[in-house]
Design an enzyme around this catalytic site. Sequence first.
Site, PDB file in Angstrom:
ATOM      1  N   ILE A 151      94.835  90.747  54.706  1.00  0.00           N
ATOM      2  CA  ILE A 151      95.499  89.589  54.113  1.00  0.00           C
ATOM      3  C   ILE A 151      96.905  89.940  53.632  1.00  0.00           C
ATOM      4  O   ILE A 151      97.715  89.050  53.388  1.00  0.00           O
ATOM      5  CB  ILE A 151      94.666  88.975  52.964  1.00  0.00           C
ATOM      6  CG1 ILE A 151      94.510  89.946  51.793  1.00  0.00           C
ATOM      7  CG2 ILE A 151      93.302  88.524  53.469  1.00  0.00           C
ATOM      8  CD1 ILE A 151      93.846  89.319  50.571  1.00  0.00           C
ATOM      9  N   ASP A 152      97.201  91.246  53.514  1.00  0.00           N
ATOM     10  CA  ASP A 152      98.549  91.649  53.111  1.00  0.00           C
ATOM     11  C   ASP A 152      99.566  91.383  54.218  1.00  0.00           C
ATOM     12  O   ASP A 152     100.769  91.340  53.958  1.00  0.00           O
ATOM     13  CB  ASP A 152      98.580  93.140  52.772  1.00  0.00           C
ATOM     14  CG  ASP A 152      97.752  93.481  51.552  1.00  0.00           C
ATOM     15  OD1 ASP A 152      97.154  92.565  50.955  1.00  0.00           O
ATOM     16  OD2 ASP A 152      97.687  94.674  51.197  1.00  0.00           O
ATOM     17  N   PHE A 325      88.944  85.846  45.503  1.00  0.00           N
ATOM     18  CA  PHE A 325      88.688  84.453  45.848  1.00  0.00           C
ATOM     19  C   PHE A 325      89.246  84.157  47.240  1.00  0.00           C
ATOM     20  O   PHE A 325      88.571  83.558  48.084  1.00  0.00           O
ATOM     21  CB  PHE A 325      89.348  83.552  44.810  1.00  0.00           C
ATOM     22  CG  PHE A 325      89.262  82.074  45.100  1.00  0.00           C
ATOM     23  CD1 PHE A 325      88.160  81.348  44.704  1.00  0.00           C
ATOM     24  CD2 PHE A 325      90.294  81.416  45.753  1.00  0.00           C
ATOM     25  CE1 PHE A 325      88.073  79.975  44.963  1.00  0.00           C
ATOM     26  CE2 PHE A 325      90.225  80.058  46.010  1.00  0.00           C
ATOM     27  CZ  PHE A 325      89.109  79.335  45.619  1.00  0.00           C
TER      28      PHE A 325
END
Length: 407
Positions: A151-152, A325
Amino acid sequence: MTVRTVGLLTAGGIAPCLSSAVGGLIERYTQVAPEVRIVGYLDGYAGLLTGRSVEVTDEVRSQASRLHDFGGSPLGNSRVKLTNAADCERRGLVRAGEDPLRTAAAQLAADGVDVLHTIGGDDTNTTAADLAAHLAAEGHAMRVVGLPKTIDNDIVPILQSLGAWTAAEQGALFARNIIGEHSSNPRMLVVHEVMGRHSGWLTAETARRYRADLATRRFVPGIGNDPRRWDVHGVYVPELPLDLAGEGRRLRAVMDEIGCVNLFVAEGAGVADVVASMEASGHEVPRDPFGHVQLDLVNPGEYLASTFAEALGAEKAKVWKSGYFARAAAPNQEDLELIRRCTELAVTAALDGRSGVVGQDEERGDELRVVEFDRIAGGGAFDPGVDWFADLLSDIGQHPHNRSDSR
Protein backbone atom coordinates in the site's frame (compact mmCIF):
# COMPACT_ATOMS: atom_id res chain seq x y z
CA MET A 1 9.44 -26.62 -19.96
CA THR A 2 5.96 -28.01 -19.34
CA VAL A 3 4.17 -26.49 -16.36
CA ARG A 4 2.66 -29.21 -14.21
CA THR A 5 2.51 -27.62 -10.75
CA VAL A 6 2.14 -23.99 -9.73
CA GLY A 7 2.75 -22.66 -6.22
CA LEU A 8 1.07 -19.56 -4.79
CA LEU A 9 2.42 -17.56 -1.87
CA THR A 10 1.45 -14.24 -0.25
CA ALA A 11 3.90 -12.55 2.10
CA GLY A 12 4.73 -9.38 3.99
CA GLY A 13 2.02 -7.07 5.29
CA ILE A 14 -1.47 -7.53 3.95
CA ALA A 15 -2.95 -5.24 1.28
CA PRO A 16 -6.33 -4.87 -0.49
CA CYS A 17 -5.31 -7.16 -3.32
CA LEU A 18 -4.09 -10.47 -1.91
CA SER A 19 -7.34 -12.44 -1.89
CA SER A 20 -8.29 -11.03 -5.27
CA ALA A 21 -4.89 -11.80 -6.81
CA VAL A 22 -5.03 -15.38 -5.51
CA GLY A 23 -8.53 -15.70 -6.93
CA GLY A 24 -7.49 -14.15 -10.22
CA LEU A 25 -4.56 -16.51 -10.69
CA ILE A 26 -6.72 -19.55 -9.93
CA GLU A 27 -9.40 -18.33 -12.35
CA ARG A 28 -6.93 -17.68 -15.14
CA TYR A 29 -5.15 -21.02 -14.85
CA THR A 30 -8.54 -22.74 -14.80
CA GLN A 31 -9.48 -20.93 -18.01
CA VAL A 32 -6.30 -21.44 -20.04
CA ALA A 33 -4.50 -24.41 -18.45
CA PRO A 34 -6.98 -26.37 -16.31
CA GLU A 35 -4.65 -29.37 -16.17
CA VAL A 36 -2.09 -27.45 -14.08
CA ARG A 37 -2.02 -28.41 -10.40
CA ILE A 38 -2.13 -25.44 -8.00
CA VAL A 39 -0.72 -25.49 -4.46
CA GLY A 40 -1.02 -22.63 -1.97
CA TYR A 41 1.63 -22.25 0.74
CA LEU A 42 0.21 -21.19 4.09
CA ASP A 43 1.47 -18.12 5.95
CA GLY A 44 3.95 -17.04 3.30
CA TYR A 45 7.55 -18.21 3.57
CA ALA A 46 6.82 -19.57 7.05
CA GLY A 47 4.56 -22.19 5.48
CA LEU A 48 7.04 -22.94 2.73
CA LEU A 49 9.79 -23.58 5.28
CA THR A 50 7.60 -25.89 7.34
CA GLY A 51 5.92 -27.65 4.43
CA ARG A 52 2.39 -26.42 5.12
CA SER A 53 0.25 -26.05 2.02
CA VAL A 54 -3.23 -26.58 0.61
CA GLU A 55 -4.30 -28.09 -2.69
CA VAL A 56 -6.54 -25.97 -4.90
CA THR A 57 -9.43 -28.33 -5.54
CA ASP A 58 -12.06 -28.26 -8.28
CA GLU A 59 -14.49 -26.83 -5.74
CA VAL A 60 -12.10 -23.96 -4.99
CA ARG A 61 -11.59 -23.34 -8.70
CA SER A 62 -15.34 -23.10 -9.30
CA GLN A 63 -15.75 -20.51 -6.52
CA ALA A 64 -12.47 -18.58 -6.85
CA SER A 65 -14.26 -15.45 -8.11
CA ARG A 66 -15.68 -14.95 -4.62
CA LEU A 67 -12.19 -14.07 -3.38
CA HIS A 68 -12.41 -10.70 -5.15
CA ASP A 69 -14.88 -9.58 -2.47
CA PHE A 70 -12.47 -10.08 0.44
CA GLY A 71 -9.53 -8.33 2.02
CA GLY A 72 -6.68 -10.17 3.71
CA SER A 73 -5.24 -13.35 2.24
CA PRO A 74 -6.89 -16.78 2.20
CA LEU A 75 -3.42 -18.31 2.42
CA GLY A 76 -2.12 -16.16 5.27
CA ASN A 77 1.01 -14.02 5.46
CA SER A 78 4.19 -13.72 7.50
CA ARG A 79 7.31 -11.57 7.55
CA VAL A 80 10.19 -13.99 7.04
CA LYS A 81 13.59 -13.22 5.54
CA LEU A 82 15.15 -16.42 4.25
CA THR A 83 18.66 -15.02 4.49
CA ASN A 84 18.18 -14.28 8.22
CA ALA A 85 18.90 -17.80 9.51
CA ALA A 86 19.07 -16.72 13.15
CA ASP A 87 15.56 -15.26 13.07
CA CYS A 88 14.15 -18.29 11.25
CA GLU A 89 15.75 -20.60 13.83
CA ARG A 90 14.47 -18.49 16.74
CA ARG A 91 10.93 -18.73 15.38
CA GLY A 92 11.15 -22.50 14.97
CA LEU A 93 10.94 -22.40 11.18
CA VAL A 94 14.23 -24.25 10.66
CA ARG A 95 16.44 -26.45 12.82
CA ALA A 96 19.73 -25.21 14.24
CA GLY A 97 22.35 -24.89 11.55
CA GLU A 98 19.91 -25.15 8.63
CA ASP A 99 20.06 -22.72 5.74
CA PRO A 100 16.47 -21.40 5.29
CA LEU A 101 17.04 -20.75 1.59
CA ARG A 102 18.11 -24.36 1.06
CA THR A 103 15.19 -25.66 3.16
CA ALA A 104 12.65 -23.64 1.18
CA ALA A 105 14.18 -24.68 -2.13
CA ALA A 106 14.10 -28.33 -1.11
CA GLN A 107 10.39 -28.05 -0.28
CA LEU A 108 9.61 -26.53 -3.68
CA ALA A 109 11.60 -29.27 -5.40
CA ALA A 110 9.86 -31.97 -3.36
CA ASP A 111 6.47 -30.53 -4.31
CA GLY A 112 7.47 -30.46 -7.97
CA VAL A 113 6.74 -26.75 -8.32
CA ASP A 114 7.55 -25.49 -11.82
CA VAL A 115 6.23 -21.95 -11.31
CA LEU A 116 6.03 -19.97 -8.08
CA HIS A 117 3.75 -16.93 -7.98
CA THR A 118 4.68 -14.58 -5.13
CA ILE A 119 2.35 -11.73 -4.21
CA GLY A 120 4.29 -9.28 -2.11
CA GLY A 121 6.67 -6.35 -1.96
CA ASP A 122 10.28 -6.06 -3.05
CA ASP A 123 11.61 -8.35 -0.29
CA THR A 124 9.06 -11.07 -1.12
CA ASN A 125 9.77 -11.02 -4.83
CA THR A 126 13.55 -10.70 -4.72
CA THR A 127 13.67 -13.54 -2.19
CA ALA A 128 11.70 -15.66 -4.66
CA ALA A 129 14.29 -14.81 -7.30
CA ASP A 130 17.02 -16.01 -4.93
CA LEU A 131 15.09 -19.26 -4.50
CA ALA A 132 14.86 -19.76 -8.24
CA ALA A 133 18.60 -19.14 -8.64
CA HIS A 134 19.37 -21.62 -5.87
CA LEU A 135 17.14 -24.26 -7.44
CA ALA A 136 18.75 -23.71 -10.84
CA ALA A 137 22.16 -24.30 -9.29
CA GLU A 138 20.80 -27.56 -7.88
CA GLY A 139 19.52 -28.61 -11.29
CA HIS A 140 15.82 -27.89 -10.74
CA ALA A 141 14.39 -25.32 -13.14
CA MET A 142 11.68 -23.15 -11.62
CA ARG A 143 10.20 -19.92 -12.88
CA VAL A 144 9.07 -17.16 -10.54
CA VAL A 145 6.43 -14.63 -11.56
CA GLY A 146 5.65 -12.10 -8.87
CA LEU A 147 2.89 -9.55 -8.39
CA PRO A 148 3.66 -6.20 -6.72
CA LYS A 149 1.84 -5.68 -3.43
CA THR A 150 2.32 -2.79 -1.03
CA ILE A 151 0.00 0.00 0.00
CA ASP A 152 3.05 2.27 0.28
CA ASN A 153 3.37 2.13 -3.53
CA ASP A 154 7.16 2.24 -3.24
CA ILE A 155 8.39 -0.67 -5.40
CA VAL A 156 10.95 0.44 -7.99
CA PRO A 157 10.28 0.64 -10.96
CA ILE A 158 6.58 -0.27 -10.58
CA LEU A 159 4.25 2.67 -11.24
CA GLN A 160 1.28 1.35 -9.27
CA SER A 161 1.37 -1.51 -6.77
CA LEU A 162 -1.75 -3.58 -6.26
CA GLY A 163 -4.04 -2.43 -3.46
CA ALA A 164 -2.59 1.06 -3.03
CA TRP A 165 -5.52 2.91 -4.61
CA THR A 166 -7.94 1.09 -2.32
CA ALA A 167 -5.83 1.87 0.73
CA ALA A 168 -5.92 5.58 -0.10
CA GLU A 169 -9.68 5.46 -0.59
CA GLN A 170 -10.17 3.64 2.71
CA GLY A 171 -7.81 6.03 4.51
CA ALA A 172 -9.92 8.93 3.29
CA LEU A 173 -13.03 7.20 4.61
CA PHE A 174 -11.31 6.67 7.95
CA ALA A 175 -10.33 10.35 8.04
CA ARG A 176 -13.90 11.47 7.37
CA ASN A 177 -14.86 10.12 10.79
CA ILE A 178 -11.81 10.84 12.92
CA ILE A 179 -11.59 14.45 11.76
CA GLY A 180 -15.00 14.88 13.34
CA GLU A 181 -13.06 14.62 16.61
CA HIS A 182 -11.99 18.23 16.12
CA SER A 183 -15.21 19.16 17.92
CA SER A 184 -14.57 16.91 20.91
CA ASN A 185 -12.37 19.43 22.72
CA PRO A 186 -11.40 23.11 22.51
CA ARG A 187 -8.13 23.70 20.65
CA MET A 188 -8.04 20.12 19.41
CA LEU A 189 -5.11 18.72 17.39
CA VAL A 190 -6.05 15.71 15.23
CA VAL A 191 -3.16 13.73 13.72
CA HIS A 192 -4.02 11.15 11.07
CA GLU A 193 -0.98 8.86 10.76
CA VAL A 194 -0.81 7.01 7.44
CA MET A 195 1.40 4.05 6.57
CA GLY A 196 4.47 4.84 4.48
CA ARG A 197 7.96 4.21 5.81
CA HIS A 198 9.95 5.61 2.88
CA SER A 199 7.27 6.94 0.56
CA GLY A 200 4.70 9.64 1.15
CA TRP A 201 2.53 8.58 -1.79
CA LEU A 202 -0.19 6.98 0.35
CA THR A 203 -0.38 9.98 2.69
CA ALA A 204 -0.56 12.40 -0.20
CA GLU A 205 -3.13 10.37 -2.16
CA THR A 206 -5.23 9.83 0.98
CA ALA A 207 -5.26 13.57 1.65
CA ARG A 208 -6.18 14.25 -1.98
CA ARG A 209 -9.09 11.81 -1.89
CA TYR A 210 -10.27 13.11 1.48
CA ARG A 211 -10.32 16.70 0.22
CA ALA A 212 -12.10 15.67 -2.99
CA ASP A 213 -14.83 14.11 -0.86
CA LEU A 214 -14.91 17.18 1.40
CA ALA A 215 -15.57 19.38 -1.64
CA THR A 216 -18.82 17.50 -2.28
CA ARG A 217 -20.24 18.10 1.20
CA ARG A 218 -22.69 20.90 2.05
CA PHE A 219 -22.15 22.94 5.23
CA VAL A 220 -24.39 25.10 7.43
CA PRO A 221 -22.98 28.57 8.11
CA GLY A 222 -23.42 30.41 11.39
CA ILE A 223 -23.44 27.42 13.76
CA GLY A 224 -19.81 26.26 13.73
CA ASN A 225 -20.30 23.78 10.87
CA ASP A 226 -17.31 25.41 9.18
CA PRO A 227 -15.62 23.62 6.25
CA ARG A 228 -12.28 24.99 7.44
CA ARG A 229 -12.58 22.91 10.60
CA TRP A 230 -13.03 19.77 8.47
CA ASP A 231 -10.16 20.52 6.13
CA VAL A 232 -6.57 19.26 6.17
CA HIS A 233 -4.11 21.84 7.50
CA GLY A 234 -0.80 20.02 7.04
CA VAL A 235 0.50 17.04 5.04
CA TYR A 236 3.93 15.68 5.97
CA VAL A 237 5.81 13.12 3.88
CA PRO A 238 9.33 11.64 4.20
CA GLU A 239 10.44 13.20 0.90
CA LEU A 240 10.17 16.78 2.16
CA PRO A 241 12.09 18.35 5.04
CA LEU A 242 9.90 19.19 8.01
CA ASP A 243 10.44 22.63 9.50
CA LEU A 244 8.93 22.01 12.93
CA ALA A 245 9.39 25.58 14.12
CA GLY A 246 8.05 27.19 10.96
CA GLU A 247 5.08 24.83 10.72
CA GLY A 248 4.42 25.36 14.40
CA ARG A 249 4.05 29.10 13.82
CA ARG A 250 1.85 28.64 10.75
CA LEU A 251 -0.42 26.14 12.45
CA ARG A 252 -0.62 28.21 15.62
CA ALA A 253 -2.33 30.90 13.55
CA VAL A 254 -4.78 28.30 12.20
CA MET A 255 -5.51 27.04 15.71
CA ASP A 256 -6.07 30.57 16.99
CA GLU A 257 -8.46 31.37 14.12
CA ILE A 258 -10.67 28.25 13.90
CA GLY A 259 -9.96 26.36 17.15
CA CYS A 260 -8.55 23.12 15.71
CA VAL A 261 -5.85 21.69 13.45
CA ASN A 262 -5.99 18.47 11.37
CA LEU A 263 -2.77 16.89 10.09
CA PHE A 264 -2.00 13.99 7.72
CA VAL A 265 1.38 12.47 8.59
CA ALA A 266 3.25 9.63 6.87
CA GLU A 267 4.63 7.23 9.46
CA GLY A 268 8.09 7.76 7.97
CA ALA A 269 7.96 11.55 8.35
CA GLY A 270 10.07 12.68 11.27
CA VAL A 271 11.60 9.23 11.88
CA ALA A 272 15.14 10.57 11.53
CA ASP A 273 14.46 13.04 14.35
CA VAL A 274 13.05 10.35 16.63
CA VAL A 275 15.88 7.89 15.94
CA ALA A 276 18.51 10.57 16.49
CA SER A 277 16.89 11.49 19.80
CA MET A 278 16.79 7.85 20.96
CA GLU A 279 20.39 7.16 19.98
CA ALA A 280 21.61 10.38 21.58
CA SER A 281 20.02 9.31 24.86
CA GLY A 282 21.61 5.84 24.67
CA HIS A 283 18.42 3.93 23.84
CA GLU A 284 18.50 0.99 21.45
CA VAL A 285 16.40 1.56 18.31
CA PRO A 286 14.12 -1.47 17.77
CA ARG A 287 14.42 -3.04 14.30
CA ASP A 288 12.65 -5.91 12.49
CA PRO A 289 14.32 -8.94 10.81
CA PHE A 290 14.87 -6.86 7.67
CA GLY A 291 16.73 -4.16 9.64
CA HIS A 292 13.87 -1.64 9.34
CA VAL A 293 13.10 0.62 12.30
CA GLN A 294 10.00 -0.77 14.04
CA LEU A 295 7.77 2.26 13.62
CA ASP A 296 5.06 0.95 15.95
CA LEU A 297 7.60 0.96 18.78
CA VAL A 298 9.39 4.18 17.83
CA ASN A 299 6.04 5.95 17.26
CA PRO A 300 6.98 9.03 15.20
CA GLY A 301 3.32 10.10 15.02
CA GLU A 302 3.17 10.57 18.78
CA TYR A 303 6.46 12.45 18.67
CA LEU A 304 5.15 14.91 16.10
CA ALA A 305 1.80 15.22 17.88
CA SER A 306 3.42 16.13 21.19
CA THR A 307 5.84 18.54 19.50
CA PHE A 308 3.11 20.34 17.58
CA ALA A 309 0.69 20.30 20.52
CA GLU A 310 3.12 22.37 22.55
CA ALA A 311 3.80 24.79 19.68
CA LEU A 312 0.08 25.22 18.92
CA GLY A 313 -1.10 25.53 22.48
CA ALA A 314 -3.43 22.60 21.91
CA GLU A 315 -5.56 21.57 24.88
CA LYS A 316 -5.66 18.02 23.57
CA ALA A 317 -3.85 16.07 20.84
CA LYS A 318 -4.75 12.65 19.52
CA VAL A 319 -3.12 10.35 16.94
CA TRP A 320 -5.28 8.01 14.84
CA LYS A 321 -3.66 5.39 12.60
CA SER A 322 -5.58 4.31 9.52
CA GLY A 323 -3.12 1.71 8.23
CA TYR A 324 -4.65 -1.48 9.58
CA PHE A 325 -8.15 -0.31 8.64
CA ALA A 326 -7.05 0.56 5.09
CA ARG A 327 -4.82 -2.39 4.30
CA ALA A 328 -7.40 -5.02 5.28
CA ALA A 329 -10.08 -3.79 2.87
CA ALA A 330 -11.39 -5.59 -0.19
CA PRO A 331 -10.14 -3.98 -3.43
CA ASN A 332 -12.09 -1.21 -5.13
CA GLN A 333 -12.91 -1.15 -8.84
CA GLU A 334 -9.67 0.61 -9.79
CA ASP A 335 -7.61 -2.10 -8.14
CA LEU A 336 -9.80 -4.95 -9.36
CA GLU A 337 -9.13 -3.92 -12.95
CA LEU A 338 -5.38 -3.63 -12.36
CA ILE A 339 -5.34 -6.99 -10.55
CA ARG A 340 -7.16 -8.61 -13.47
CA ARG A 341 -4.67 -7.27 -16.00
CA CYS A 342 -1.69 -8.28 -13.88
CA THR A 343 -2.88 -11.80 -13.07
CA GLU A 344 -3.67 -12.49 -16.72
CA LEU A 345 -0.19 -11.40 -17.77
CA ALA A 346 1.38 -13.34 -14.87
CA VAL A 347 -0.17 -16.60 -16.07
CA THR A 348 0.78 -15.91 -19.68
CA ALA A 349 4.36 -15.17 -18.63
CA ALA A 350 4.56 -18.32 -16.52
CA LEU A 351 3.34 -20.54 -19.36
CA ASP A 352 5.68 -18.79 -21.80
CA GLY A 353 8.71 -19.41 -19.59
CA ARG A 354 9.37 -15.88 -18.33
CA SER A 355 10.30 -14.78 -14.81
CA GLY A 356 10.04 -11.39 -13.10
CA VAL A 357 7.49 -9.09 -11.46
CA VAL A 358 4.39 -8.08 -13.40
CA GLY A 359 3.68 -4.37 -13.25
CA GLN A 360 3.63 -1.04 -15.05
CA ASP A 361 7.29 -0.30 -15.73
CA GLU A 362 7.99 3.40 -15.12
CA GLU A 363 11.31 3.11 -16.92
CA ARG A 364 9.66 1.62 -20.02
CA GLY A 365 6.89 4.13 -20.63
CA ASP A 366 4.58 2.68 -17.93
CA GLU A 367 4.12 -0.46 -20.04
CA LEU A 368 2.51 -3.41 -18.27
CA ARG A 369 5.21 -6.05 -18.57
CA VAL A 370 7.30 -8.61 -16.71
CA VAL A 371 9.94 -6.50 -14.97
CA GLU A 372 13.33 -8.14 -14.49
CA PHE A 373 14.13 -9.13 -10.91
CA ASP A 374 17.48 -7.37 -10.88
CA ARG A 375 15.65 -4.07 -11.40
CA ILE A 376 13.24 -4.55 -8.49
CA ALA A 377 13.98 -2.56 -5.34
CA GLY A 378 12.15 -1.12 -2.38
CA GLY A 379 12.12 2.34 -0.88
CA GLY A 380 10.89 4.12 -3.99
CA ALA A 381 10.12 7.75 -3.27
CA PHE A 382 7.04 9.80 -4.00
CA ASP A 383 7.71 12.90 -6.09
CA PRO A 384 6.39 15.80 -4.01
CA GLY A 385 6.89 18.10 -6.98
CA VAL A 386 4.00 16.62 -8.98
CA ASP A 387 1.45 19.30 -9.86
CA TRP A 388 -1.48 17.87 -7.92
CA PHE A 389 0.48 17.64 -4.66
CA ALA A 390 2.01 21.08 -5.10
CA ASP A 391 -1.52 22.43 -5.64
CA LEU A 392 -2.76 20.63 -2.53
CA LEU A 393 -0.03 22.16 -0.36
CA SER A 394 -0.71 25.58 -1.84
CA ASP A 395 -4.44 25.23 -1.14
CA ILE A 396 -3.86 24.53 2.54
CA GLY A 397 -1.19 27.23 2.91
CA GLN A 398 1.73 24.88 3.49
CA HIS A 399 5.09 25.66 1.99
CA PRO A 400 6.89 22.72 0.33
CA HIS A 401 10.26 23.94 1.67
CA ASN A 402 13.23 22.62 -0.32
CA ARG A 403 11.96 20.78 -3.39
CA SER A 404 15.56 20.09 -4.36
CA ASP A 405 15.86 17.88 -1.26
CA SER A 406 13.12 15.50 -2.47
CA ARG A 407 14.36 12.05 -3.44
